[in-house]
Structure formats: C-alpha cells, structure tokens
Design an enzyme around this catalytic site. Structure first.
Site, PDB file in Angstrom:
ATOM      1  CD  GLU A  76      -3.303  -0.813   1.669  1.00 50.90           C
ATOM      2  OE1 GLU A  76      -3.374   0.078   2.530  1.00 50.90           O
ATOM      3  OE2 GLU A  76      -4.234  -1.545   1.359  1.00 50.90           O
ATOM      4  CG  ASP A  77       1.851   2.827   3.212  1.00 52.74           C
ATOM      5  OD1 ASP A  77       0.776   3.162   2.670  1.00 52.74           O
ATOM      6  OD2 ASP A  77       1.955   2.581   4.423  1.00 52.74           O
TER       7      ASP A  77
END
Ligand code: MN
Length: 492
Positions: A76-77
């Site tokens: 996600e990051d």
C-alpha cells in the site's frame, strides 16, 4: 531500531537457515522499498515495520508472520505488487500481506459518512479475510499497537479518531481473542488520548491511595512464597499492576472509592499443574482468610475467551487485602496471548503433521480454524456488556448472513435461510448439480434444511448430473436459482 541480527536473536527457539534467510530478505526488501519515507516522528518509515515484527516475535509467531510484519506496508505504501512479493517470498507471505492490506482500516461508523451499510460490509469483509487465516489479525493488531505507541507524533486532530477506533474496535477484538496483554496496552494508550484529564487524575489518585500498599508488596510476596514452599509446591510469583483503563472503569463503578479496589496489584502464582493450583489455593486460604464472594474458579468455568485461573482475595499478610491469581504456565500463556498461543511457532513446529510446506502455506488445521472462527463470533457464549463491538457485529452481520464450514474448515458465507443446495452451488456449480444429499455435523439431513451459523456441511454427491426442479422451492441464493433454472428448463 533493531537490526536484523537483533530481531533474529529474539527468537526463543532456534531458527533453521531457510527461516533466517526469509526474515533477512524480508528485512532488506522492506528497508529498500520504504527508502526515504518518513514517519510523523521524523524517523525513517522502516522503523514501523521492524517494530511490528518485534511485537509479533513476542507473540511467538513464526518466520512467515514475521516476514509479513516486515512487509505489511510495502504494497500500500511503497507500490510493490503482490505478484512480486510472491515471487520473492512465496505464497504464504503473499497471502498474509494481502490479507492485511485487504482488510484495510476498520473504521468507525460515523467516519464513513455513507453509514451503516458500508460499515457492515466492511466488517463482513474483515471477517471473511481473517477467517481464512487468524494470523492476519495478529499482524493487524501488532501494526495498530505500534501506531498507538507512537501516536504522540501524529497531528493532534487525527489522534482522537485513531484512539477511538482502537478503543472501540481493536481492543475489543484483542479481548475477544483472549489476547489480554495486548488488549490492556491498547486500552491504556487510547484512554490516555481520549480522556487526558481523567488519566492524569487517576494517576495522581492511585499514587496517593496505593503508595502504602505498594511499599508492603515485597514483604507480602515473601510471606506468600514461604507458605507455598513449605507445602512443597513449585511456583513462580509475580506482582502485576492493573491496567489503567481497567482500573478507571472499576473506580468509576465504585463511586471513585479507591478503598474498595483490592486488585490494583494482583499477585500471580504460576504453578506446574492444575492440581497444584487448587493445592496452592488451599494453602493460601489456610493461612489467610478469604473475602466472601470473591473466590472465582475460572479453571472449572473458563471465561468465554478461554481465560483460566483461580482468583481469590485474602486478608493477607500485614493486614493488607490482596488479590491472588493462581494458574498453570499454559493458562498464563493463554491469558497473555490468547488465540496467538495456538499459533505458536514452536508448537506448530513440533506437531507431527507440520512440515516446511504446511508452514509456508499457513498452517490451519481444520478443527482449530473452525474453533477460532466460532470464538470470534462468540456463538453459544454470552457476550458481556463491554463487548459492544462484537455484539454489534453479531447482531448486524449475522442477522443477514450465516457462516458455515466445509469439512476441511473453509468458511462459506451465505444469506440467512440458505440450504445445503445453496451451499453446494456456492462451492462450485458442478458440486451443486451433483448434489444428492447433505450432512450437517455428520448427520444426513433433507436438502431443504435451513443452515445455521457454524455448522459443518458436507455435500453428498450422487450420480445425478442435473439439478431437480423442486429445489427452486427452497433455494435462496441467486447463483443457485440461476443455475437450476437454466438446467431444468433447458431442452435435452
Ligand atoms: Mn502499518
């Protein structure tokens, strides 16, 4: 921040070389992927996955879960794809990281704007993901714990929301899973941010009220140890301070009267066997009178989340009233780590069926899997008042959906009123077509029977190749209806 070497050294039991290798590669990969990213504290972002992994090691989780902890934010990051992750670390790690990302943030109702429906959907989704592998929840909780520990760096306007979410969702979840230590810490951290005035008041008052008691504690411990030793019981004794939030609740219930709180520090006596538990209780009662109505036997009647211990409050040494909790080592581990204890790496390793392969693919013995999902839902157990979250979950979610199991322990999610035929079609259209009978929990039942939550359903296949028209009278799922209509009205 711990180096990889330091992380590896935290493992209580030795690691094989492929396991060390897996963790080392995950460590380096995550550091690389997060690169220059920073946390609110100004530290490198990589501090966070390392801390998450460390919490998971303390929960005695295995190398795959540790790797997943290290990698939990790279998708996600840091824009890493799940396929690349699988190539590097195998399917097991991928599934864990995918589970953690898929679950996403468990947001409170009011935060969502679009209301109740989405909240339920979110919970349902969460439930389905974690039902597949409990270890996803451990990563999720470890992630949240580190975020709470470092909440002071987060901008103030965000702190309250995060703390509230932790108090209302994550802490009750940890509680439901019997993870007492983690639940206590999550609650205390949330309490500090949500009710700063009350927290400060409590700290001050308890210093005032319990100073004398705390000073006498070592002597009380000594006196207790002496009588246990004389009775030839092998034991360890620890003093454990009550968590702040739980103290706060208790004090509030007692009209802020601190003199009625006897368990600000409880003495824990950990012994070898259940027999020794009762033996120790006898010895202690023989020497110090118990307070009426405060003896609790959670060994013969465990709490809903699996907690076991004997509790008693005695007029103890030096005129002090003190609570004593007696338990075995296993009960102690269960009390601190709850469900996570069943997924202990050392246990998985030593169990006869385990192999490198099952480790890689996530070991979930069917029975254990089913049991834990049942635990989560809290079927046929009463749910306490403070279990608001799961109460809601049970009410909202389960009024519309039921969860049943295949004999292998896979969860199938169906609408209320679903029958074995719906179940069969949910597995596969060919299984539905060939369905000639069904068993629930091992007993044959009519195909029109409405399934109930938690049942284990087995489809009995016969020679039939086509569904029966009469099934249309009782099936409820769209898939089943569509398939049956198509086949029975088709010209042959
Ligand atoms: Mn995270």
């Amino acid at each position: 921040m711990k180096t990889c070497e330091q992380l590896l050294n935290l493992f209580p039991c030795g690691l094989k070389s492929w396991e060390k290798d897996l963790i080392t590669r995950a460590y380096n990969f995550s550091r690389e992927a997060h690169g220059e990213q920073k946390r609110y504290s100004g530290e490198p972002y990589f501090v966070h996955p390392v801390a998450t992994a460390e919490i998971l090691i303390n929960l005695e989780q295995g190398p795959e879960v540790i790797a997943a902890g290290l990698l939990h934010d790279v998708v996600e990051d840091a824009g890493v794809s799940l396929d690349d992750l699988e190539k590097e670390f195998g399917k097991g790690v991928r599934l864990l990281v995918e589970g953690v990302s898929k679950v996403g943030a468990l947001r409170l109702k009011q935060e969502q704007g679009s209301g109740n429906k989405e909240f339920i959907e979110n919970l349902r989704h969460f439930f389905l993901v974690v039902a597949k592998d409990a270890r996803v929840v451990f990563v999720k909780l470890a992630d949240r714990l580190h975020n709470m520990r470092t909440l002071k760096y987060v901008p103030e306007h965000k702190q309250a929301r995060i703390a509230k979410e932790t108090m209302e969702i994550y802490a009750p979840l940890a509680d439901r899973l019997g993870m007492g230590e983690l639940k206590g810490e999550l609650e205390d951290l949330s309490f500090f941010y949500l009710y700063p005035k009350e927290f400060a008041w409590l700290e001050l008052e308890s210093k005032k009220n319990f100073r004398g008691f705390k000073q006498k504690l070592p002597s009380i411990k000594k006196a207790l140890s002496q009588v246990l030793r004389q009775a030839n019981i092998t034991f360890e004794i620890q003093a454990r301070a009550k968590h702040w939030y739980s103290l706060y609740r208790k004090v509030s219930l007692n009209n802020n009267d601190f003199s009625r709180i006897y368990d600000i520090v409880a003495l824990r006596v950990v012994v070898g066997t259940v027999e020794d538990c009762y033996g120790a209780l006898g010895v202690i009662h023989h020497n110090w009178k118990p307070l009426l109505g405060r003896i609790k036997d959670y060994i013969s009647q465990p709490k809903a989340n699996g907690y076991q211990s004997l509790h008693t409050t005695i007029f103890g040494p030096f005129g002090q009233i003190v609570e004593v909790q007696i338990r075995t080592k296993e009960m102690h581990q269960q009390a601190e780590q709850g469900l996570a204890a069943h997924w202990h790496y050392s246990q998985i390793k030593s169990s006869s069926k385990a192999s490198k392969d099952t480790l890689r693919n996530g070991v979930n013995a069917p029975r254990e899997k089913i049991n834990w999902v049942r635990t989560l839902l809290g079927w046929d157990r009463e749910i306490g008042d403070d279990d608001q979250f799961l109460d809601n979950l049970k009410h909202d979610l389960l009024n519309e959906r039921i969860f049943v199991f295949t004999p292998k322990g896979d969860v199938v999610d169906l609408p209320v009123g679903a029958t074995p035929v719906d179940f069969a079609y949910a597995l596969h259209s060919h299984i539905g077509d060939a369905c000639s009978g069904a068993k629930i929990d091992g007993k044959m039942i009519p195909l029109s029977t409405k399934l109930k939550n938690g049942q284990i359903v087995e489809v009995v296949k016969g020679k039939r190749k086509k569904p029966s028209r009469s099934w249309l009278e009782f099936v409820v799922t769209v898939e089943a209806k569509r398939r049956i209509r198509r086949l029975v009205y088709a010209k042959d």
